[in-house]
Design an enzyme around this catalytic site. Structure first.
Site, short mmCIF file in Angstrom:
data_model
loop_
_atom_site.label_atom_id
_atom_site.label_comp_id
_atom_site.label_asym_id
_atom_site.label_seq_id
_atom_site.Cartn_x
_atom_site.Cartn_y
_atom_site.Cartn_z
N TRP A 1 0.81 -1.23 0.00
CA TRP A 1 0.00 0.00 0.00
C TRP A 1 0.84 1.27 0.00
CZ3 TRP A 1 1.99 2.41 4.10
CH2 TRP A 1 2.53 1.62 5.11
N ASN A 2 2.14 1.19 0.26
CA ASN A 2 2.87 2.41 0.61
C ASN A 2 3.15 3.31 -0.59
OD1 ASN A 2 4.68 0.39 -0.21
ND2 ASN A 2 6.38 1.39 0.82
N LYS B 1 -3.85 -8.13 -7.06
CA LYS B 1 -4.45 -8.04 -5.72
C LYS B 1 -3.79 -6.87 -5.00
CE LYS B 1 -4.56 -9.02 -1.72
NZ LYS B 1 -4.67 -7.95 -0.69
N PRO B 2 -4.42 -5.68 -5.05
CA PRO B 2 -3.83 -4.56 -4.31
C PRO B 2 -3.94 -4.83 -2.82
CG PRO B 2 -6.01 -3.96 -5.16
CD PRO B 2 -5.70 -5.33 -5.70
N GLY C 1 5.79 -6.65 -0.48
CA GLY C 1 5.23 -6.59 0.86
C GLY C 1 6.26 -6.99 1.89
N SER C 2 5.77 -7.46 3.02
CA SER C 2 6.66 -7.74 4.15
C SER C 2 7.40 -9.07 3.97
CB SER C 2 5.86 -7.78 5.44
OG SER C 2 4.94 -8.85 5.39
N GLU D 1 9.63 -8.71 -3.51
CA GLU D 1 10.25 -7.42 -3.16
C GLU D 1 9.82 -7.11 -1.74
OE1 GLU D 1 9.76 -4.39 -6.13
OE2 GLU D 1 11.09 -5.51 -7.44
N LEU D 2 10.75 -7.21 -0.82
CA LEU D 2 10.41 -7.23 0.61
C LEU D 2 11.00 -6.02 1.32
CD1 LEU D 2 11.03 -11.06 1.07
CD2 LEU D 2 8.94 -9.90 0.33
N CYS E 1 9.91 1.54 1.25
CA CYS E 1 10.74 0.34 1.38
C CYS E 1 12.20 0.75 1.45
CB CYS E 1 10.50 -0.62 0.24
SG CYS E 1 10.70 0.13 -1.36
P1 NAD Z 1 2.09 -7.21 3.80
O1 NAD Z 1 3.06 -8.34 3.67
O2 NAD Z 1 1.33 -7.07 5.06
O3 NAD Z 1 0.99 -7.29 2.64
C1 NAD Z 1 1.36 -7.30 1.27
C2 NAD Z 1 0.26 -7.97 0.47
O4 NAD Z 1 0.20 -9.35 0.80
C3 NAD Z 1 -1.14 -7.40 0.72
O5 NAD Z 1 -1.79 -7.27 -0.52
C4 NAD Z 1 -1.79 -8.48 1.58
O6 NAD Z 1 -3.20 -8.52 1.47
C5 NAD Z 1 -1.16 -9.74 1.01
N1 NAD Z 1 -1.17 -10.91 1.89
C6 NAD Z 1 -1.17 -10.94 3.24
N2 NAD Z 1 -1.15 -12.24 3.68
C7 NAD Z 1 -1.13 -13.01 2.57
C8 NAD Z 1 -1.10 -14.44 2.37
N3 NAD Z 1 -1.08 -15.30 3.38
N4 NAD Z 1 -1.09 -14.90 1.10
C9 NAD Z 1 -1.08 -14.04 0.05
N5 NAD Z 1 -1.14 -12.70 0.18
C10 NAD Z 1 -1.15 -12.19 1.44
O7 NAD Z 1 2.92 -5.90 3.49
P2 NAD Z 1 2.43 -4.38 3.46
O8 NAD Z 1 2.18 -3.92 4.86
O9 NAD Z 1 1.36 -4.21 2.45
O10 NAD Z 1 3.71 -3.64 2.89
C11 NAD Z 1 4.76 -3.15 3.69
C12 NAD Z 1 6.01 -3.95 3.43
O11 NAD Z 1 6.30 -3.95 2.03
C13 NAD Z 1 7.25 -3.37 4.10
O12 NAD Z 1 7.99 -4.41 4.66
C14 NAD Z 1 8.00 -2.74 2.92
O13 NAD Z 1 9.38 -2.63 3.13
C15 NAD Z 1 7.67 -3.66 1.82
N6 NAD Z 1 7.84 -3.03 0.52
C16 NAD Z 1 8.90 -3.42 -0.25
C17 NAD Z 1 9.11 -2.83 -1.49
C18 NAD Z 1 10.27 -3.23 -2.35
O14 NAD Z 1 10.34 -2.76 -3.48
N7 NAD Z 1 11.20 -4.05 -1.88
C19 NAD Z 1 8.23 -1.83 -1.93
C20 NAD Z 1 7.17 -1.46 -1.13
C21 NAD Z 1 6.98 -2.07 0.10
#
Ligand code: NAD
Length: 457
Positions: A132-133, A156-157, A207-208, A229-230, A263
């Site tokens: 989302w960021n 899936k946003p 995501g995370s 991409e974490l 990130c």
């Molecule tokens: P998150 O991991 O909580 O969620 C990311 C996505 O995963 C969401 O769409 C969520 O609904 C989905 N999700 C959650 N559980 C799931 C499951 N069991 N199976 C499949 N999908 C699932 O992360 P967030 O809070 O949205 O994003 C923040 C994180 O993203 C931070 O750690 C940040 O550093 C990282 N990030 C990394 C980059 C990069 O380019 N490396 C860019 C942006 C954000």
């Protein structure tokens, strides 16, 4: 039909409810994406490109309204929402300019008897589970090159940026991308998990680390192409020959832009002991100047924390740092509600026993640590399981290159930070992920190379 409730993180108010997906609708969208993929790929790339040209024009026309949607659901300061959309235009231009050449068939050998060629064919049905960021950036880094190269996309946003995800879908459909070619899947982790069960050909996740690991475990046995991409814990080192005021202004912005929810935010700062005090003084001057509060105001620099649970992470890191002897220079507490506000927070006298210097914070908090020399800085910068970006401030390019060559990170910065370029690959090492987006490699990653051995006789 399930509903997803969208909140405004700056006020706590409910914005709206939208119809959500479930396992049945996810499977139907995946079947539809499969059914049309070959026809989408068979179109000349110029036709797919025309859709993205139209998409880009619609973003320009509707930029203010799109920025307002993003600010309402994420709490991003409105000027930064517009910056993201304006910055996106350059990325779209890069993909529009480069995609055809990046996936053109290459003849790598040709003599009287034999020709060898590499054809770049689309992966097929690509799934994108996103964060989302920076929802426009991270979404379009995948969606646009995937579509241009002939894939169909199941997007899936994040549940915290759903309205923006739906806007991306609306604009792509209005631009001529068929509904089955690009689908938005609405919901939280359960909808993401349902998507993983579909017969997809690639999964591109932002995501995370914790979710990335779960996804890797789920997909591992099926050997589906996977990019993750974490998170990061990105360090910067300020050398003794750097200008402390210039470095401080740049790094305060790098640490706190987007309310620290990038990130590639600067998450740790190491300063040579000779200029440490001057740097801290200048850093505090900059942070004190940040306007904090309502993200819809033009001058707001620190907006809302998008996910309320992250406030608990900040409180825990602050308590841990204080308990271990760090000096709190400012902030260290939640702002009075409603909404998810946190005061910009700066600690000095920190060390690597503290979570603030080891675990991703993802907010407007930063630790500044004094170091004796370049070797100590390199050792501390590498004392992490992450490796997204790292930087050095010094007028001496040779010194910067020597330091950065020793640091494990996907991107390295000299006299800059918190920067992404469409021309350069975006990737992480260690727990920051696998695979890449952006650059021509980030176009080819949505294809697989097919090897042609052609005997002429
Ligand atoms: P998150 O991991 O909580 O969620 C990311 C996505 O995963 C969401 O769409 C969520 O609904 C989905 N999700 C959650 N559980 C799931 C499951 N069991 N199976 C499949 N999908 C699932 O992360 P967030 O809070 O949205 O994003 C923040 C994180 O993203 C931070 O750690 C940040 O550093 C990282 N990030 C990394 C980059 C990069 O380019 N490396 C860019 C942006 C954000």
């Amino acid at each position: 039909m399930p509903q997803l409730t969208i909140h405004n993180p700056a006020t706590g108010a409910v914005i709206t409810q939208v119809p959500a997906d479930d396992a049945t609708s996810v499977a139907a969208k995946a079947r539809a994406a499969r059914a049309v993929q070959a026809a989408w790929a068979a179109q000349p790339i110029a036709e797919r490109r025309a859709c993205i040209v139209h998409f880009r024009a619609s973003i320009v026309e509707q930029l203010d309204a799109l920025a307002a949607v993003m600010t309402a659901e994420t709490g991003k300061p409105i000027a930064m929402s517009r910056n993201e959309l304006n910055g996106l235009l350059g990325r779209l231009d890069f993909f529009l300019d480069q995609s055809a050449a990046a996936v053109a068939t290459e003849t790598v050998f040709d003599d009287a008897g034999m020709r060898e060629q590499i054809e770049h064919i689309p992966l097929g049905v690509v799934a994108n589970i996103s964060a989302w960021n920076y929802p426009w950036f991270v979404g379009c880094n995948v969606i646009v090159p995937a579509l241009l190269t002939g894939n169909t996309v199941l997007y899936k946003p994040s549940e915290y940026a759903t309205l923006t995800g739906l806007e991306i879908g609306r604009l792509l459909h209005e631009a001529g991308v068929p509904r089955e070619v690009f689908s938005v899947l609405v919901g939280g982790g359960d909808v993401g998990a349902a998507l993983l069960e579909q017969p997809i050909d690639g999964l591109f996740f932002t995501g995370s680390h914790a979710t990335g690991q779960r996804i890797a475990q789920a997909l591992g046995p099926r050997l589906v192409k996977l990019q993750l991409e974490l998170g990061g814990k990105d360090p910067t080192y300020v050398c003794d020959d750097a200008d402390p005021r210039l470095a401080a202004a740049s790094l305060a912005d790098g640490a706190m832009y987007n309310t620290g929810q990038s990130c590639c935010s600067v998450e740790r700062i190491y300063v040579h002991e000779k200029i440490h005090d001057a740097f801290v003084e200048a850093f505090m001057d900059t942070v004190r100047g940040f306007a904090v509060g309502d993200p819809t105001r033009e001058d707001t620099y620190i907006g809302a924390i998008t996910r309320a649970p992250q406030l608990d992470v900040f409180d825990a890191q602050v308590a841990d740092a204080k308990a271990k002897g760090a000096t709190l220079r400012c902030g260290g507490e939640r702002l009075p509600g409603p909404g998810n506000g946190y005061a910009p927070t700066v600690f000095t006298n920190v060390d690597h026993t503290m979570d603030l210097m080891r675990e991703e914070t993802f907010g407007p908090l930063i630790g500044i640590q004094k170091v004796a020399d370049d070797d100590e800085a390199v050792r501390l910068m590498n004392d992490t399981r992450y490796g997204l970006t790292a930087g050095v401030f010094t007028p001496d390019e040779g010194r910067a290159r020597t330091v950065l060559a020793q640091v494990h990170a996907g991107s390295v910065y000299w006299n800059c930070c918190d920067r992404v370029s469409p021309r350069l690959p975006w990737s992480g090492v260690g727990d920051s992920g696998v695979g890449l987006t952006l650059s021509t490699y980030g176009i080819q990653t949505f294809t697989r190379p097919k090897a042609w051995h052609l005997r002429k006789a």
